[in-house]
Design an enzyme around this catalytic site. Structure first.
Site, PDB file in Angstrom:
ATOM      1  CD  GLU B  62      27.719 -21.737 -21.933  1.00 20.86           C
ATOM      2  OE1 GLU B  62      27.478 -22.153 -20.783  1.00 20.86           O
ATOM      3  OE2 GLU B  62      27.937 -22.495 -22.884  1.00 20.86           O
ATOM      4  CG  HIS B 131      22.147 -26.620 -31.267  1.00 21.65           C
ATOM      5  ND1 HIS B 131      21.596 -27.423 -30.301  1.00 21.65           N
ATOM      6  CD2 HIS B 131      23.486 -26.792 -31.165  1.00 21.65           C
ATOM      7  CE1 HIS B 131      22.574 -28.061 -29.659  1.00 21.65           C
ATOM      8  NE2 HIS B 131      23.721 -27.704 -30.168  1.00 21.65           N
TER       9      HIS B 131
HETATM   10  C1  LIG Z   1      25.351 -24.636 -21.802  1.00 27.78           C
HETATM   11  C2  LIG Z   1      25.960 -25.271 -22.996  1.00 27.78           C
HETATM   12  N1  LIG Z   1      27.039 -24.713 -23.566  1.00 27.78           N
HETATM   13  C3  LIG Z   1      27.585 -25.266 -24.659  1.00 27.78           C
HETATM   14  C4  LIG Z   1      27.064 -26.388 -25.211  1.00 27.78           C
HETATM   15  C5  LIG Z   1      27.678 -26.986 -26.466  1.00 27.78           C
HETATM   16  N2  LIG Z   1      28.288 -28.271 -26.153  1.00 27.78           N
HETATM   17  C6  LIG Z   1      27.621 -29.422 -26.372  1.00 27.78           C
HETATM   18  S1  LIG Z   1      28.454 -30.737 -25.805  1.00 27.78           S
HETATM   19  C7  LIG Z   1      29.750 -29.809 -25.302  1.00 27.78           C
HETATM   20  C8  LIG Z   1      30.913 -30.473 -24.639  1.00 27.78           C
HETATM   21  C9  LIG Z   1      30.493 -31.368 -23.535  1.00 27.78           C
HETATM   22  O1  LIG Z   1      31.576 -32.021 -23.000  1.00 27.78           O
HETATM   23  P1  LIG Z   1      31.430 -32.999 -21.761  1.00 27.78           P
HETATM   24  O2  LIG Z   1      30.643 -32.366 -20.677  1.00 27.78           O
HETATM   25  O3  LIG Z   1      32.786 -33.458 -21.404  1.00 27.78           O
HETATM   26  O4  LIG Z   1      30.548 -34.213 -22.284  1.00 27.78           O
HETATM   27  P2  LIG Z   1      30.748 -35.160 -23.541  1.00 27.78           P
HETATM   28  O5  LIG Z   1      30.100 -34.480 -24.695  1.00 27.78           O
HETATM   29  O6  LIG Z   1      32.199 -35.385 -23.729  1.00 27.78           O
HETATM   30  O7  LIG Z   1      30.012 -36.404 -23.213  1.00 27.78           O
HETATM   31  C10 LIG Z   1      29.515 -28.454 -25.580  1.00 27.78           C
HETATM   32  C11 LIG Z   1      30.457 -27.366 -25.305  1.00 27.78           C
HETATM   33  C12 LIG Z   1      25.928 -26.934 -24.595  1.00 27.78           C
HETATM   34  N3  LIG Z   1      25.320 -28.028 -25.078  1.00 27.78           N
HETATM   35  N4  LIG Z   1      25.396 -26.375 -23.506  1.00 27.78           N
END
Ligand SMILES: Cc1ncc(C[n+]2csc(CCOP(=O)(O)OP(=O)(O)O)c2C)c(N)n1
Lengths: 403, 329
Positions: B62, B131
């Protein structure tokens, strides 16, 4: 042009104009086999692979494992998958609000979790149910936050497994600081296997983009902290594939921060175990951090709220189904004669029982009393919270028979 | 007539589309906003129609998103940034507070940052932690930022376009639990000029008491006013729409008329919008007030696990309870 003019420089290509051309190059989703650097010991059919430049440094660790070790890792894989399937089912039945599935990532998590010692500490994201299992965290503990009765709530220090962290990247720095604390306590490099400790920090491929992640690499490198960064590269961050997050794979990034990075086949539990054990041994011995990238795949949706058909093709999932971590380990054990049908059946039966236990615990998990939401905001009494709690209780009581 | 029945989410989508058609410098950026169309589908179809250059699936960071949006704005673009959920704006806090809010002043007016930061906010959707937050006061507290929030599909459609057109940076709060509520939206500008971005709106006229609210609570307060009507109490509900600046004229006019005021928001009350509103109302409407200004909000605790949220969030009963207190004063 005068005769003495210098040879003109070769014409540079016309600058790319933003409104004419797409800025980003034609990067595509990379469906590779992980590349030659990837450490792997067992192939997709369960055959033990020969020694290679990539895996030879870890071969001894695998060779030292007993058939019993192999069987118990297999058991963990199956039970973890079952815990996950039950979480998913409970969400579908309305018992949980959300479930992030680890389907496909069992070997990455079990391999990592099994390499840890009792005194090591794990800092998970929100999908590390398999690591939790290996830390002996009761799976029931994981359900509360997805059911909406708490925000985690377990005692992290009971199993050296920190609370789930949802804000991507935050926990990487916590893990680094914890590892710095271990250094200050002198619990590194003493040679005492029951004392020397290390930390594991878990995140996903998307998580590697966060500032916190990169700051953690800086701090860990500078401190030479006893820490293993464990990136489960499951290829997707919700809808965004790897190429939206980085141009080189995460394991290659570690070098730039001053410590080694390794890519391991995240669907090969023996390989993950060996690579993680080597990294943890080095960290405990005072040799500093390692970044492990477990190359794996998110077989399911991001969470139960997500619909992956919007952004990824089914054929890709089919490719990865062929690399299933459990089929692979089962093939390995069977072909080596380390386990027979009776063993596999017994594990399945145990999984059924575990699933029933989890389901029951979830269904019976009570809603906490309403005023409990005011508890634990501060350690010491706080007048605002106390007043509001008292008002809340009085207000609730004003409804006949409760609100 | 070009009225259409739209959900609040679709209103935003249509408004963003219009803004992008109107000005080629408008670019959208955020996590999952492209191919997926955002986790709430607010940007659905826009990447397909405007290209990856203008609808950017950013890396998951972000501070990076807002920081690069600043750079794009300095280069003449009008970035519209999506923060996936309220609780994930904090990594960008530094960029917003230290840079976005101050750039115009620091440059003595030479530089402008016409960027919009969209934030789905508030609770009521049964989500896990981070959230469901209402963090608008942090930003309303910071000079240099405009902070607005839409409460219905028509405002969603028009306000997002106005926010994009604003040469000041705008924090644009979207009441996520109202995304799927539908209403008739007049899409044609000539059919009647929309309210200016920084105006409040009398959502329901009444005589006995003024309810000041915004975002997801507008509907709850209108429901409460409907219920109060049945008991012979006439509530005037004001949808603030703009939290910074406040449309004080609309607010004071109403309170001077009714003599009573209750502020309602989801955010915990301590040092929140209600505190500012109460202070201003008591200063400007002192001689008209028949009762102290009361506040109904979230309790001063972290946003609770979802099984508690019904009791944490202001609802009809709690609003009417405060209304009765104010009327009985
Ligand atoms: C700071 C933040 N921004 C956005 C989110 C929303 N969000 C939750 S999981 C995710 C994707 C995560 O992807 P990755 O790091 O590849 O892990 P995975 O979920 O595939 O295990 C996002 C954008 C969040 N939880 N925290």
């Amino acid at each position: 042009m005068p005769d003495d003019a210098m040879e003109p420089a070769p014409q540079a290509p016309a600058p790319v104009r933003h409104h004419e051309t797409v800025v980003t190059g034609p990067m595509e989703h990379d469906i590779t086999d992980g590349g030659p650097d990837m450490v792997q010991f067992v192939d997709g059919d369960g055959n033990r692979l020969p020694t290679s430049p990539a895996n030879e440094a870890y071969a001894k660790i695998v060779e030292d494992l007993t058939p019993e070790d192999g069987r118990s890792m297999y058991r963990d894989l199956v039970l973890v998958r079952r815990i996950d399937a039950e979480g998913h089912a409970l969400q579908r039945q309305g018992e949980l609000g959300l479930w992030p599935s680890l389907l496909g990532q069992e070997a990455a998590q079990v391999g990592a979790g099994r390499a840890m010692r009792r005194q090591d500490y794990a800092f998970p994201g929100y999908r590390e149910h398999g690591v939790a299992w290996c830390r002996d965290v009761p799976p029931e503990n994981l359900l509360g936050m997805f059911r909406g009765v708490n925000h985690g709530g377990w005692d992290s220090n009971a199993n050296n497994f920190h609370l789930y962290t949802i804000v991507i990247g935050n926990q990487m720095l916590h893990a680094t600081g914890y590892a710095m604390g271990i250094q200050r306590d002198g619990d590194v490099g003493t040679g005492d296997p029951d004392r020397d400790a290390a930390v594991m920090a878990f995140t996903g491929d998307g998580g590697t983009a966060q500032g916190d992640f990169n700051e953690a690499l800086v701090f860990a490198g500078v401190a030479n902290a006893p820490l293993v960064f464990f990136v489960q590269n499951n290829q997707w961050a919700i809808s965004e594939p790897n190429y939206k997050q980085f141009r080189i794979p995460p394991y290659q990034r570690a070098r730039g921060f001053g410590f080694p990075g390794v890519r391991v086949d995240g669907n090969d539990v023996l390989a993950v175990y060996a690579v993680t054990k080597a990294a943890l041994d080095a960290a405990r011995a005072g040799q500093g951090p390692t970044l492990i990238e477990a190359f794996t795949y998110r077989m399911g949706a991001h969470t139960t709220s997500d619909d992956p058909t919007k952004y990824r093709i089914a054929a890709e999932v089919d490719i990865w189904r062929e690399k299933d971590p459990i089929t692979r380990m089962r093939g390995f054990l069977a072909s080596k004669g380390y386990a027979d049908e009776a063993f596999f059946d017994a594990v399945d039966k145990e999984a059924d029982e575990l699933a029933a236990r989890i389901r029951k615990a979830c269904q019976e998990m009570p809603n906490p009393p309403k005023p409990a939401m005011f508890d634990n905001v501060y350690v010491d009494p706080h007048p605002v919270v106390e007043r509001e709690k008292a008002e809340f209780i009085a207000y609730q009581a004003s409804f006949e028979g409760g609100k | 007539m070009t009225a259409q029945k739209l959900s609040l989410a679709k209103g935003l989508n249509a408004g963003l589309r219009k803004a992008m058609e109107h000005d080629p410098k408008v670019v959208l950026m955020g996590e999952d906003v492209g191919k997926l169309g955002g986790v709430f589908r607010i940007t659905e179809g826009l990447q397909k129609d405007f290209g990856e250059d203008r609808v950017i699936d950013t890396p998951l960071a972000e501070s990076g998103i807002v920081g690069t949006a600043i750079g794009l704005a300095l280069r003449g673009y009008r970035p519209v940034v999506e923060i996936q959920f309220d609780g994930f704006i904090y990594p960008a806090f530094d960029q917003i507070i230290s840079q976005v809010s101050k750039m115009h002043a620091r440059s003595l007016g030479h530089l402008r940052l016409p960027l919009v930061i969209r934030v789905p906010f508030g609770g009521g959707i049964g989500a896990v932690e981070h959230h469901s937050e209402s963090n608008e006061a942090y930003f309303a507290h910071t000079a240099g930022l405009r902070v607005v929030t839409c409460a219905d599909p028509a405002d969603a459609y028009w306000m997002i376009q106005q926010a994009v057109a604003s040469d000041d940076p705008v924090l644009f709060y979207e009441p996520k639990r109202r995304y799927h509520e539908r209403a008739e939206v007049e899409l044609d500008e000539d059919a009647g000029a929309p309210l200016p971005l920084n105006s409040a709106r009398v959502a329901r006229a009444g005589d006995d008491l003024t309810v000041l609210t915004y975002g997801p609570m507008v509907k709850t307060c209108l429901d409460a006013a409907g219920a109060a009507q049945g008991e012979g109490k006439s509530l005037e509900v004001i949808d603030l729409r703009s939290l910074s600046p406040l449309d004080t004229e609309t607010i004071f006019t109403s309170v001077r008329k009714t003599g009573r005021c209750v502020v309602v928001h989801e955010a915990p009350t301590f040092l929140a919008m209600g505190a500012e509103l109460a202070a201003q109302v008591q200063r400007e409407c002192f001689y008209s007030l028949e009762a102290p200004v009361l506040r109904v909000g979230g309790y001063n605790i972290p946003y609770p696990p979802s099984r508690f949220e019904e009791d944490f969030l202001p609802d009809l009963d709690r609003i009417l309870d405060s209304v009765d207190q104010a009327l009985a004063f």
